[in-house]
Each structure stands twice: as C-alpha cells, then as structure tokens.
Scaffold this motif. Structure first.
Motif, PDB file in Angstrom:
ATOM      1  N   MET A   1       0.855  -1.200   0.000  1.00 25.18           N
ATOM      2  CA  MET A   1       0.000   0.000   0.000  1.00 25.18           C
ATOM      3  C   MET A   1       0.882   1.238   0.000  1.00 25.18           C
ATOM      4  O   MET A   1       1.798   1.358   0.807  1.00 25.18           O
ATOM      5  CB  MET A   1      -0.894  -0.007   1.252  1.00 25.18           C
ATOM      6  CG  MET A   1      -1.861   1.170   1.335  1.00 25.18           C
ATOM      7  SD  MET A   1      -3.154   1.053   0.077  1.00 25.18           S
ATOM      8  CE  MET A   1      -4.126   2.492   0.485  1.00 25.18           C
ATOM      9  N   ALA A   2       0.673   2.144  -0.905  1.00 26.40           N
ATOM     10  CA  ALA A   2       1.491   3.349  -0.994  1.00 26.40           C
ATOM     11  C   ALA A   2       1.276   4.225   0.234  1.00 26.40           C
ATOM     12  O   ALA A   2       0.168   4.383   0.722  1.00 26.40           O
ATOM     13  CB  ALA A   2       1.141   4.131  -2.251  1.00 26.40           C
ATOM     14  N   ALA A  30       3.784   2.402  -8.505  1.00 29.58           N
ATOM     15  CA  ALA A  30       2.575   2.205  -7.707  1.00 29.58           C
ATOM     16  C   ALA A  30       2.300   3.424  -6.831  1.00 29.58           C
ATOM     17  O   ALA A  30       1.142   3.847  -6.675  1.00 29.58           O
ATOM     18  CB  ALA A  30       2.715   0.953  -6.841  1.00 29.58           C
ATOM     19  N   VAL A  31       3.350   4.003  -6.269  1.00 29.12           N
ATOM     20  CA  VAL A  31       3.186   5.195  -5.437  1.00 29.12           C
ATOM     21  C   VAL A  31       2.654   6.356  -6.280  1.00 29.12           C
ATOM     22  O   VAL A  31       1.792   7.115  -5.843  1.00 29.12           O
ATOM     23  CB  VAL A  31       4.519   5.570  -4.757  1.00 29.12           C
ATOM     24  CG1 VAL A  31       4.372   6.872  -3.977  1.00 29.12           C
ATOM     25  CG2 VAL A  31       4.979   4.454  -3.829  1.00 29.12           C
ATOM     26  N   GLN A  32       3.146   6.481  -7.509  1.00 31.47           N
ATOM     27  CA  GLN A  32       2.657   7.540  -8.395  1.00 31.47           C
ATOM     28  C   GLN A  32       1.173   7.359  -8.733  1.00 31.47           C
ATOM     29  O   GLN A  32       0.410   8.328  -8.731  1.00 31.47           O
ATOM     30  CB  GLN A  32       3.485   7.564  -9.677  1.00 31.47           C
ATOM     31  CG  GLN A  32       4.793   8.319  -9.544  1.00 31.47           C
ATOM     32  CD  GLN A  32       4.602   9.825  -9.628  1.00 31.47           C
ATOM     33  OE1 GLN A  32       4.553  10.396 -10.705  1.00 31.47           O
ATOM     34  NE2 GLN A  32       4.495  10.476  -8.475  1.00 31.47           N
ATOM     35  N   ARG A  37      -4.272   9.239  -7.831  1.00 34.07           N
ATOM     36  CA  ARG A  37      -5.623   8.894  -7.389  1.00 34.07           C
ATOM     37  C   ARG A  37      -6.063   9.820  -6.266  1.00 34.07           C
ATOM     38  O   ARG A  37      -7.186  10.343  -6.271  1.00 34.07           O
ATOM     39  CB  ARG A  37      -5.674   7.441  -6.916  1.00 34.07           C
ATOM     40  CG  ARG A  37      -7.101   6.953  -6.592  1.00 34.07           C
ATOM     41  CD  ARG A  37      -7.110   5.760  -5.681  1.00 34.07           C
ATOM     42  NE  ARG A  37      -6.587   6.070  -4.352  1.00 34.07           N
ATOM     43  CZ  ARG A  37      -7.280   6.725  -3.418  1.00 34.07           C
ATOM     44  NH1 ARG A  37      -8.517   7.176  -3.670  1.00 34.07           N
ATOM     45  NH2 ARG A  37      -6.737   6.968  -2.241  1.00 34.07           N
ATOM     46  N   ARG A  38      -5.180  10.058  -5.293  1.00 39.40           N
ATOM     47  CA  ARG A  38      -5.527  10.917  -4.159  1.00 39.40           C
ATOM     48  C   ARG A  38      -5.783  12.348  -4.614  1.00 39.40           C
ATOM     49  O   ARG A  38      -6.744  12.997  -4.177  1.00 39.40           O
ATOM     50  CB  ARG A  38      -4.409  10.893  -3.114  1.00 39.40           C
ATOM     51  CG  ARG A  38      -4.305   9.585  -2.336  1.00 39.40           C
ATOM     52  CD  ARG A  38      -3.364   9.742  -1.150  1.00 39.40           C
ATOM     53  NE  ARG A  38      -3.825  10.777  -0.255  1.00 39.40           N
ATOM     54  CZ  ARG A  38      -3.062  11.741   0.258  1.00 39.40           C
ATOM     55  NH1 ARG A  38      -1.789  11.818  -0.072  1.00 39.40           N
ATOM     56  NH2 ARG A  38      -3.562  12.631   1.090  1.00 39.40           N
ATOM     57  N   ALA A 363       3.897  14.620  -5.483  1.00 42.06           N
ATOM     58  CA  ALA A 363       3.197  15.154  -6.661  1.00 42.06           C
ATOM     59  C   ALA A 363       3.144  14.032  -7.686  1.00 42.06           C
ATOM     60  O   ALA A 363       3.814  13.000  -7.532  1.00 42.06           O
ATOM     61  CB  ALA A 363       3.905  16.376  -7.231  1.00 42.06           C
ATOM     62  N   TYR A 364       2.344  14.231  -8.720  1.00 43.26           N
ATOM     63  CA  TYR A 364       2.351  13.296  -9.841  1.00 43.26           C
ATOM     64  C   TYR A 364       3.205  13.917 -10.932  1.00 43.26           C
ATOM     65  O   TYR A 364       2.987  15.063 -11.342  1.00 43.26           O
ATOM     66  CB  TYR A 364       0.930  13.047 -10.348  1.00 43.26           C
ATOM     67  CG  TYR A 364       0.862  12.056 -11.483  1.00 43.26           C
ATOM     68  CD1 TYR A 364       1.085  10.699 -11.270  1.00 43.26           C
ATOM     69  CD2 TYR A 364       0.587  12.484 -12.782  1.00 43.26           C
ATOM     70  CE1 TYR A 364       1.034   9.786 -12.311  1.00 43.26           C
ATOM     71  CE2 TYR A 364       0.528  11.574 -13.831  1.00 43.26           C
ATOM     72  CZ  TYR A 364       0.754  10.226 -13.588  1.00 43.26           C
ATOM     73  OH  TYR A 364       0.713   9.327 -14.627  1.00 43.26           O
TER      74      TYR A 364
END
Length: 596
Positions: A1-2, A30-32, A37-38, A363-364
């Motif tokens: 889970m990120a 996965a973290v990105q 998503r957040r 950030a993305y």
C-alpha cells in the motif's frame, strides 16, 4: 500500500526517514498511481477538473486523455479568481487555499501567483526531512546550531483577502513550522526577529553577529541559494571590524541594527561585553589570505556548507569553495515555487555532480522527452528542441533530457515547469535528476538561439582567459542583453570584476573575443559570419553594480531569499531600471574582433 504524502514527522529517527524513502522508491510506479488517485479524488469537485470531463476517474490514462498540458498562462485566470476576487468555491482545489506564493520575478520580469495550502507545506517538510536524514548520515550532527542566511519576505493582502508572499515565507509562517524544524535541520543561530526583519541589510548583519557569538555551537552554514552565501561573506569582508566592536562592547551597532525588536533579540544573545571573543575573531580574520577558508576559520566545528547550487547558482560555486576551504559543499534540494520535486540523497557528491531523487508521493510527475536538432544538448535553447508525448516517472530513460511536468496537491494539473533535466540514474525505481537549464530563451536576435546555459559556458570559457592574465581577476557576476537598438543587433555581456581592471585592456579584449567564439549555436555563428549579428560587446562594470541591481529588485518587492540575478535582461518594466543601472556603471567597453 502506498504511503500517504506528507505524513507527520513525529519523532522519526534519520534511519526511519531513510527506510520510508526506500519503501516509497522501490515501487515508485505504484506510489505515483496512488498519488494521482488521491489528488484527483480529493479534488474531483474542482471546477477546473469538472470542465474537462474526467467524471470522477482517477487512472493515469483517463487523466492524460482528458487533461491538457498547461502553462502558468493557462492557470492564471483561475488563480486570479481566487487571489483577486476572493472566490472561495472549489475553483482548482477542494482543499482550502491558505495563502498565495509568489515567484521571484527576477527571471521572467513578472512575479507569478501560485496557490499554497497545507498539503504543499507537508510536501516541503517531507522533502526537507528526507534530505536532512541523508545529510545527517553522511555528516553526523548530534547537537549544535546552524548559521542560516535566510530571510522572510514582505507580505501583503491580495484583493481577495489572501496573504501573498514567497513560498519559503509561507513555509516559515506556517503554524506547524517550528514543530517540523527539529526534524529537517539544526536550530538556527538567529532569533526569529532577525529572520522576519523587514530590512535585508540589517538581517544579514545580525545573522553574522549571531553566528559569531554562537560560533562554538555552529555545526552547519547554509542559505537557500549560493548567491546569498557568497553575498553574506562578501559583506563580512567589509563589516568584520564593526562586528568585533559589537561583540567587544556587548551591544549591536546602533547604525546597523535599528529595529527595536531585532535589537532586543540580538542584545539578549550578546548578554555582556566579550573582548576576548572579539580579539579572537579579529586574530583569525587577520590571519586569512584573501579570505580563503573564512568559514572553517571562524566556525571550526562546522561540518559542511549547504545551499542550492544548480542552474544560475553554478556561477557562485567557485567563490563559495574559496570561502568554505576544505569544508564539503552540499547541494540542497530541487524544487520550485510550484512545489518540491526531489531530494539530494547523495550529499557527499560535489555540486557539479549533484543529482536529486524524485519523491514519488509529493506530486504526480510526467516528463516531456526532448531531443535537439543537430546540437549539443548541454547548450540547448527552447527553439532547438523537438518534443515527444510525456512519459511517466518510471518510464524515463537514463541519459535522456526532459521537461518536468507536475500535478500537485495545490491545484496545478499537468503543469509545465519549464525546467530541463537529465536523468542521471535511478535510486531504486525513482529517477535521479540533474538540473540542466530553464527552457526559456535567453539570447536571440536573428536565427540564433542561446540559452542561459550557453551563456554560462561562454562566460566560464572567457573567465579562464581572465584568470590567466597578470591581474588574476575573477568574474564576480554577469548578465547579458540582446541589443537591437541599431542594425545589426548584437549581444552585450556585462561583467563585474573582483578588482579594477587597470592595465588589463589587452586581456579583456581577449576575453571579449573568447566570449564571441564560445557561442557555438550554428544560427549565431552563421549570423555573425554573414554580419547579420554585430560584434559581441563586453562591458566592464564598477564594483558593486550588481548590489545596486539587487536593491532595485528588492525595491520592486522581489524577495532576497529567492533572488536570482537574471542572466539576460529582456525588455520589461523592471528591466528598464536594470539596464539604466548597468549603463550608468559601465567603465569600459570592448567589441569582439573574433569574426573580423
């Protein structure tokens, strides 16, 4: 889970912070995805996103298909509604906007407005905490203080009622800043009254005074930008005897320190007359040769010197080494007013080799691949680039060049930062970035295209000719201008030197010729040979001219903490005053004979 962006610092040890960074970067992809998503889920109700047809989707493919790449000009109308009209609806974010961050305005001639909120603060703190942990592992500092040349900037209210100031000041004034500080760096020598002093010269003087009084406790010396450190010690060369007098008498100078609050705070540190310390400082200063190694001489327990040394700050590294002696120079993190990007997790690397590992949860990130039309990439200017479609954080290729694109927790979506970076390697699965230059064009008259980096390379090449001359002069600072007031137009390069150039006309003429030859862009070379661009002009300035330029920008509201001397003075309202200062302080001019 990120892991979530901006988790509270708590009482994590340095090793726990590093362990968290290791987890985040092992599966950065996965973290990105979770970070995007957040951001999209938290801001699904924002007007900007609703109008693009995302319909609540939060996956990268939908995001890229629906949301266009954007520049500040695209975001400006939305930001203006918040800043100037007081629009509190969810224009760009669902998270409340707490203040406005201002860019320096010294590069583009115009200060940009950007949103600041609690999420951005947490991102900044996480980045600082991460780099501090790696720094402290490389150069352990168990106790003591930091001599920090930092300055809060002026604040004002926008028409919409929000406080506007620099991003760094927004961080300093945040309610949780002091709680986070003990996890991101050593305690500052100077009391907060010095940091928030409205007079820059007074604040700088007090930083030096506090640092000398607490010299035995100083473990690190730092500033946001290398320029600020060099300026601090150039100032020290002039005022050290006054500082010794203050220490000797136990009171700050009544002419240097005039703010009542600052006088009280600094007087509390001085406590009482200390002639023994004053004598020792004077003895050490007199023992220095040309101020080489002044930092370790006066702060012998300091472990390193740190500041931002990339981009336009690279010019100051040589002088900073002169002052730092054998102390390591550590590059601080990579970020912008828009948000933080990456941390220096290899602090032992010298500034010239510094890279920055992207934190995948703050950030993305996307990256626009850049290639050049038959030119060396080190000297790339905007018009010489060709672009491909953006790629994700973990899809970049080592050795390639990209423009950074950010989607932040503060209302920027697919925002083109304008920075060119090279992917120098990987840390686990996150890229390590080397900052190359800004994409904005610096010098152009005809079909020539020269960037800030091209100019720096030309100045560095000509400075070697200068250093080899009999006077052993140095280039203190420089800027440039594309003069099209007559036909043909020509480049003007302004130099301030370390001493008056008496009798060095032949050497300076050689420097001028070398500057002209060092611009190798085919458009420039061809235009010079065809006489479509005139001979380059080198103007030598009086000593202290760039201090006048700094004061000019400060008078316009530019923050000293973010000040970056513009390497090209382009036409703008603020530039008119700068060109007047440069013209009034030119003492000699040389025209290139390189293409005669």
């Amino acid at each position: 889970m990120a892991e979530k962006q901006g988790d509270e610092c708590g009482s994590f040890s340095a090793e726990e912070v590093i362990a968290k960074f290791e987890r985040l970067t092992r599966d950065a992809a996965a973290v990105q995805r979770e970070t995007l998503r957040r951001i999209l889920a938290d801001n699904a109700g924002a007007e900007y996103l609703r109008g693009l047809g995302l319909g609540g989707r939060t996956d990268p493919d939908s995001f890229r298909a629906c949301v266009p790449l954007a520049t500040h000009a695209d975001m400006e109308p939305y930001i203006a509604r918040i800043a100037d009209e007081g629009d509190t609806s969810h224009v760009l974010t669902a998270t409340p906007v707490t203040s406005i961050s201002l860019s320096s305005g010294t590069t583009q001639g115009k200060r940009k407005y950007l949103l600041f909120n609690d999420d951005l603060f947490k991102c900044a703190m996480q980045t600082g905490q991460t780099s501090f942990a790696f720094r402290n592992r490389a150069f352990p500092v168990e106790d003591g203080k930091s001599l920090q040349f930092i300055y809060a900037s002026r604040q004002f209210k926008t028409k919409g009622g929000l406080t506007a100031t620099t991003a760094t000041t927004n961080v300093y004034r945040h309610r949780d800043f002091k709680a986070h500080m003990r996890h991101t760096q050593s305690e500052c020598c100077s009391p907060s009254e010095v940091l928030f002093c409205p007079d820059f010269a007074e604040s700088l003087y007090c930083h030096l005074l506090c640092g000398l009084v607490l010299a035995d406790d100083v473990r690190t010396v730092s500033a946001t930008f290398a320029h600020s450190l060099v300026l601090a010690f150039r100032t020290f060369e002039r005022v050290w005897e006054e500082l010794c007098a203050d220490i000797r008498h136990g009171v700050p100078s009544p002419t240097r320190v005039t703010s009542p609050a600052v006088r009280r705070a600094v007087s509390a540190l001085l406590v009482a007359p200390n002639p023994a310390l004053a004598d020792e400082v004077a003895r050490r200063c007199r023992g220095l040769v040309n101020w080489r190694g002044v930092i370790p001489a006066l702060w012998p327990r300091a472990r390193y010197v740190s500041s931002i040394v990339t981009g336009s700050m690279e010019h100051y590294v040589k002088k900073l080494r002169h002052y730092a002696g054998a102390l390591p120079l550590v590059a601080l993190d990579y970020g912008a007013t828009e948000g933080m990007i990456a941390a220096n997790v290899e602090p032992r690397e010298p500034p010239e080799s510094a890279t920055f590992a992207v934190l995948p949860n703050i950030a993305y990130f996307e990256f626009i691949p850049l290639s050049l039309r038959g030119c060396d990439v080190a000297g790339a200017a905007d018009a010489r680039y060709t672009e491909a479609d953006p790629v994700g954080l973990t899809d970049v290729a080592v050795g390639e060049h990209y423009e950074v694109v950010m989607t932040t927790f503060a209302g920027l979506y697919r925002y083109r930062l304008g920075d060119v970076v090279k992917v120098a390697g990987l840390y686990n699965s996150t890229p390590k970035l080397k900052v190359v230059c800004r994409r904005n064009l610096v010098l152009s008259i005809n079909i020539d295209k020269n960037s800030e980096h091209d100019l720096q390379l030309a100045v560095d090449s000509a400075a070697k000719v200068l250093a080899a001359g009999a006077g052993r002069l140095e280039v203190v600072d420089y800027t440039s201008h594309a003069d099209v007031s007559r036909d043909p137009g020509h480049y003007v390069v302004f130099w301030e030197l370390s001493a008056e150039p008496d009798g060095d006309g032949h050497v300076l003429q050689s420097c001028c010729d070398e500057l002209d030859r060092a611009f190798t862009d085919p458009g420039y070379v061809g235009s010079r040979k065809a006489r479509a661009i005139g001979p380059l002009e080198l103007r030598v300035l009086r000593r202290g001219t760039f201090q006048k330029v700094l004061r000019h920008y400060l008078s316009l509201g530019s923050p000293v903490n973010q000040f970056k001397l513009p390497r090209c003075v382009a036409p703008s309202s603020s530039a008119a005053g700068v060109l007047e200062i440069l013209a009034a302080n030119a003492v000699e001019a040389f025209f290139s004979t390189a293409y005669d």
